[in-house]
Design an enzyme around this catalytic site. Structure first.
Site, PDB file in Angstrom:
ATOM      1  N   LYS A   1     -11.415 -57.751  14.945  1.00  0.00           N
ATOM      2  CA  LYS A   1     -12.621 -56.627  15.362  1.00  0.00           C
ATOM      3  C   LYS A   1     -13.264 -57.037  16.506  1.00  0.00           C
ATOM      4  O   LYS A   1     -13.670 -56.263  17.318  1.00  0.00           O
ATOM      5  CB  LYS A   1     -13.615 -57.105  14.208  1.00  0.00           C
ATOM      6  CG  LYS A   1     -13.333 -56.265  12.592  1.00  0.00           C
ATOM      7  CD  LYS A   1     -14.693 -56.264  11.950  1.00  0.00           C
ATOM      8  CE  LYS A   1     -14.349 -55.424  10.709  1.00  0.00           C
ATOM      9  NZ  LYS A   1     -15.820 -55.541   9.985  1.00  0.00           N
TER      10      LYS A   1
ATOM     11  N   LYS B   1      -3.625 -42.913   4.918  1.00  0.00           N
ATOM     12  CA  LYS B   1      -4.798 -42.936   3.931  1.00  0.00           C
ATOM     13  C   LYS B   1      -5.930 -42.241   4.331  1.00  0.00           C
ATOM     14  O   LYS B   1      -6.303 -42.083   5.528  1.00  0.00           O
ATOM     15  CB  LYS B   1      -5.190 -44.302   3.747  1.00  0.00           C
ATOM     16  CG  LYS B   1      -5.899 -45.280   4.344  1.00  0.00           C
ATOM     17  CD  LYS B   1      -6.135 -46.319   3.764  1.00  0.00           C
ATOM     18  CE  LYS B   1      -7.460 -46.950   4.343  1.00  0.00           C
ATOM     19  NZ  LYS B   1      -8.896 -46.730   3.788  1.00  0.00           N
TER      20      LYS B   1
ATOM     21  N   LYS C   1     -12.794 -42.998   6.056  1.00  0.00           N
ATOM     22  CA  LYS C   1     -14.110 -42.660   6.740  1.00  0.00           C
ATOM     23  C   LYS C   1     -14.005 -42.696   8.072  1.00  0.00           C
ATOM     24  O   LYS C   1     -14.411 -41.773   8.815  1.00  0.00           O
ATOM     25  CB  LYS C   1     -14.970 -43.762   6.121  1.00  0.00           C
ATOM     26  CG  LYS C   1     -15.677 -43.545   4.876  1.00  0.00           C
ATOM     27  CD  LYS C   1     -16.914 -44.528   4.700  1.00  0.00           C
ATOM     28  CE  LYS C   1     -16.543 -45.955   4.726  1.00  0.00           C
ATOM     29  NZ  LYS C   1     -16.673 -46.500   3.200  1.00  0.00           N
TER      30      LYS C   1
HETATM   31  P1  ATP Z   1     -12.990 -47.531   7.163  1.00  0.00           P
HETATM   32  O1  ATP Z   1     -12.492 -46.332   7.765  1.00  0.00           O
HETATM   33  O2  ATP Z   1     -14.425 -47.653   7.608  1.00  0.00           O
HETATM   34  O3  ATP Z   1     -12.552 -48.726   6.961  1.00  0.00           O
HETATM   35  P2  ATP Z   1     -12.440 -46.878   4.523  1.00  0.00           P
HETATM   36  O4  ATP Z   1     -12.605 -45.417   4.081  1.00  0.00           O
HETATM   37  O5  ATP Z   1     -11.210 -47.387   4.776  1.00  0.00           O
HETATM   38  O6  ATP Z   1     -13.529 -47.113   5.718  1.00  0.00           O
HETATM   39  P3  ATP Z   1     -13.793 -48.974   3.085  1.00  0.00           P
HETATM   40  O7  ATP Z   1     -15.068 -49.255   3.142  1.00  0.00           O
HETATM   41  O8  ATP Z   1     -12.758 -49.965   4.166  1.00  0.00           O
HETATM   42  O9  ATP Z   1     -13.195 -47.477   3.194  1.00  0.00           O
HETATM   43  O10 ATP Z   1     -13.218 -49.357   1.622  1.00  0.00           O
HETATM   44  C1  ATP Z   1     -13.987 -49.231   0.636  1.00  0.00           C
HETATM   45  C2  ATP Z   1     -13.063 -49.294  -0.853  1.00  0.00           C
HETATM   46  O11 ATP Z   1     -12.291 -48.124  -0.711  1.00  0.00           O
HETATM   47  C3  ATP Z   1     -11.912 -50.480  -0.497  1.00  0.00           C
HETATM   48  O12 ATP Z   1     -11.965 -51.066  -1.880  1.00  0.00           O
HETATM   49  C4  ATP Z   1     -10.593 -49.671  -0.201  1.00  0.00           C
HETATM   50  O13 ATP Z   1      -9.721 -50.517  -0.958  1.00  0.00           O
HETATM   51  C5  ATP Z   1     -10.995 -48.510  -1.151  1.00  0.00           C
HETATM   52  N1  ATP Z   1     -10.292 -47.305  -0.519  1.00  0.00           N
HETATM   53  C6  ATP Z   1     -10.472 -46.816   1.173  1.00  0.00           C
HETATM   54  N2  ATP Z   1      -9.898 -45.811   1.386  1.00  0.00           N
HETATM   55  C7  ATP Z   1      -9.095 -45.703   0.169  1.00  0.00           C
HETATM   56  C8  ATP Z   1      -7.950 -44.593  -0.142  1.00  0.00           C
HETATM   57  N3  ATP Z   1      -7.513 -43.719   0.777  1.00  0.00           N
HETATM   58  N4  ATP Z   1      -7.534 -44.868  -1.393  1.00  0.00           N
HETATM   59  C9  ATP Z   1      -7.825 -45.556  -2.255  1.00  0.00           C
HETATM   60  N5  ATP Z   1      -8.546 -46.616  -2.006  1.00  0.00           N
HETATM   61  C10 ATP Z   1      -9.351 -46.557  -0.735  1.00  0.00           C
HETATM   62 MG    MG Z   2     -11.068 -49.593   5.243  1.00  0.00          MG
END
Ligand code: ATP
Ligand code: MG
Length: 332
Positions: free
Chosen positions: A112, A195, A198
């Site tokens: 980070k 994947k 966000k």
């Molecule tokens: P960022 O892009 O900010 O990392 P993110 O969409 O990856 O956000 P996180 O906040 O990192 O979301 O993850 C929150 C939870 O959701 C974690 O347990 C992560 O494993 C799960 N998660 C995130 N994206 C996916 C996905 N595409 N499929 C399944 N589980 C997911």
């Molecule tokens: Mg993530």
């Protein structure tokens, strides 16, 4: 019942289908077998720059989505990290038994801080894993369900627990990392080899819990597939169709091969319509409930205050024990 603790950052305006099916659904399931604590790590969130008003809004919104998605505030404890001051208080004590070199080896900080440059990274970001160790150890849980990326941080929490116990006498439970089996993994609708995320997905790649159902249906119907016509599960050559099949399988409980049989001779359009229907009917009640909860912030804040009070009952006991053991004079 064994105790478990989980947290999810209040980043983003809405949870997406990946967060829901990959994480939240599993949390909801743990509530019956475990004494589960869920918290919104707003103190971790400010290790990088946040807009204050936005952070407050997202913290509420995240909490509302957890509840709407099935976190039962009576069965489990749902709270905001900053409402329980013991997290910061224990973190300070743990900071004082953490080696500088030990903290420097944490790879998430390296990753980070590399983005913005070491000089821009805050000391808070550096000591983030110690706060996380405090989050965990305060509640003396047997396990911490985390993704593989958090393994090193749980390892630090274990090391600090053992070190403290060794130096000051038995105080902390040494928690196990329950490395979660890959839950449902949901892919970006527009870029189905990546994947759903966000931060990395564009709007049309995302299925958000809080989007209007019409928007959601439209996005699913516009999902990228391939130039073929056969509905088959093939991650390599048909990532888009495979993603849709997996989403439908997760939502309906039908195995992917069963679905493939059912769609024999049908067109991609049929599959998309069914996926859209299944997704909308699952997330629409969650959206409605979230909006209701957000409509009454005082009620939501009361639920969170109730959660914080339950959390403090546990946290205060641990902290008092720690303060006595390290030699702090009790304030009478
Ligand atoms: P960022 O892009 O900010 O990392 P993110 O969409 O990856 O956000 P996180 O906040 O990192 O979301 O993850 C929150 C939870 O959701 C974690 O347990 C992560 O494993 C799960 N998660 C995130 N994206 C996916 C996905 N595409 N499929 C399944 N589980 C997911
Ligand atoms: Mg993530």
């Amino acid at each position: 019942r064994p105790r478990v603790l989980s947290g999810m950052q209040p980043s983003g305006d809405s949870l997406h289908l990946g967060n829901y099916l990959g994480a939240l659904v599993n949390w909801v399931k743990t509530q019956d077998d475990y004494q589960a604590l869920f918290f919104i790590p707003d103190m971790h969130a400010i290790t990088v720059t946040q807009d204050p008003e936005e952070l407050r809004r997202r913290t509420r919104k995240t909490a509302a989505q957890y509840i709407a998605g099935g976190i039962d505030v009576e069965k489990s404890t749902l709270f905001v990290q900053s409402h329980v001051p013991e997290h910061a208080q224990l973190a300070w004590v743990l900071n004082c038994i953490t080696g500088f070199g030990e903290a420097s080896r944490m790879t998430q900080f390296k990753d980070k801080s590399a983005k913005g440059g070491q000089d821009m990274a805050s000391v808070g970001l550096f000591t983030y894993p110690v706060l996380m160790a405090a989050d965990i150890l305060l509640y003396r849980p047997q396990g911490v369900p985390v993704g593989d990326d958090q393994r090193q941080h749980v390892e630090l929490a274990r090391d600090l627990a053992k070190r403290f116990n060794h130096r000051f006498g038995d105080t902390f439970t040494v928690p196990e990392a329950f490395i979660q089996k890959e839950g449902a993994r949901i892919y970006d609708l527009q870029n189905p080899t990546a994947k759903m995320s966000k931060s990395a997905s564009g709007p049309n790649g995302l299925i958000n819990l809080l989007d209007d159902p019409k928007v959601t249906a439209k996005r699913i119907k516009s999902a990228v597939t391939d130039t073929g016509t056969v509905i088959a599960h093939d991650r390599e050559n048909k990532p888009g169709v495979s993603n849709l099949l997996e989403i439908l399988s997760t939502l309906t409980g039908k195995a992917v091969p069963t679905l493939v049989e059912e769609y024999e001779g049908k067109m991609y359009g049929h599959l998309k319509v069914d996926v859209a229907d299944a997704v909308v009917s699952r997330i629409e009640p969650i959206r409605k409930r979230t909006l209701e909860l957000l409509d009454d912030p005082a009620e939501l804040d009361a639920l969170l205050a109730h959660g914080a009070a339950k959390a403090r009952e546990i946290a205060a006991v641990t902290l008092a024990d720690v303060y006595a053991k390290v030699g702090f004079l009790p304030p009478v």
